[in-house]
Design a protein around this motif. Structure first.
Motif, PDB file in Angstrom:
ATOM      1  N   ASP A  76      12.970  -5.029   0.954  1.00 34.18           N
ATOM      2  CA  ASP A  76      13.344  -5.044  -0.461  1.00 34.18           C
ATOM      3  C   ASP A  76      12.121  -4.946  -1.363  1.00 34.18           C
ATOM      4  O   ASP A  76      12.233  -5.108  -2.578  1.00 34.18           O
ATOM      5  N   GLU A  78       9.509  -3.706  -3.736  1.00 37.04           N
ATOM      6  CA  GLU A  78       9.511  -2.626  -4.714  1.00 37.04           C
ATOM      7  C   GLU A  78       8.155  -2.399  -5.366  1.00 37.04           C
ATOM      8  O   GLU A  78       7.875  -1.297  -5.829  1.00 37.04           O
ATOM      9  N   HIS A  79       7.305  -3.437  -5.411  1.00 34.41           N
ATOM     10  CA  HIS A  79       6.038  -3.334  -6.131  1.00 34.41           C
ATOM     11  C   HIS A  79       4.917  -3.986  -5.326  1.00 34.41           C
ATOM     12  O   HIS A  79       5.064  -5.111  -4.845  1.00 34.41           O
ATOM     13  N   LYS A 111      10.899   3.551  -3.701  1.00 36.57           N
ATOM     14  CA  LYS A 111      10.098   2.328  -3.574  1.00 36.57           C
ATOM     15  C   LYS A 111       9.192   2.461  -2.369  1.00 36.57           C
ATOM     16  O   LYS A 111       9.472   3.276  -1.486  1.00 36.57           O
ATOM     17  N   PRO A 112       8.151   1.732  -2.279  1.00 39.30           N
ATOM     18  CA  PRO A 112       7.564   0.847  -3.278  1.00 39.30           C
ATOM     19  C   PRO A 112       6.664   1.636  -4.227  1.00 39.30           C
ATOM     20  O   PRO A 112       6.309   2.776  -3.965  1.00 39.30           O
TER      21      PRO A 112
END
Length: 124
Positions: A76, A78-79, A111-112
């Motif tokens: 999960d 993303e950054h 992503k990421p």
């Protein structure tokens, strides 16, 4: 934001944070971004080890580029933030492979995104 990799100037980011201002530069790094700790040397071994630890990769992570791509795209996350201000030695080939993994994953999965913090005004 529609690109995978952003370069951020450390001095601009710190200056705006100290003043309590939110500029375009300092605001671009999301608060939830996961920091990949790198000390003096950036190469495949240190980058993959730090990435695995920071992102809590599973025990089966094989410490290779393909496994990093799999773990990043299956997660999960993303950054990410990669602070290069203290790095004295960069293996450019390994760094470029890492950036291409980020770009490829972003192109396919959205992503990421990666923010690379640099010390100088040279935001390349």
């Amino acid at each position: 934001m529609t690109q995978a990799i952003y370069y951020v100037n450390q001095s601009s980011t710190r200056q705006n944070l100290v003043k309590g201002k939110s500029s375009r530069t300092s605001a671009t790094i999301p608060e939830q971004a996961i920091s990949i700790p790198i000390e003096e040397r950036l190469d495949k071994e240190t980058l993959l080890s730090s990435l695995a630890k920071a992102c809590d990769f599973p025990s089966w992570f094989g410490h290779n580029w393909d496994a990093a791509w799999d773990c990043l795209t299956d997660s999960d996350i993303e950054h990410l933030v990669l602070d290069l201000t203290a790095v004295k030695n960069i293996n450019t080939e390994d760094f470029n492979v890492f950036k291409s993994i980020i770009e490829d994953a972003f192109k396919e999965f959205g992503k990421p995104q990666l923010w690379i913090v640099v010390a100088s005004d040279d935001l390349s």
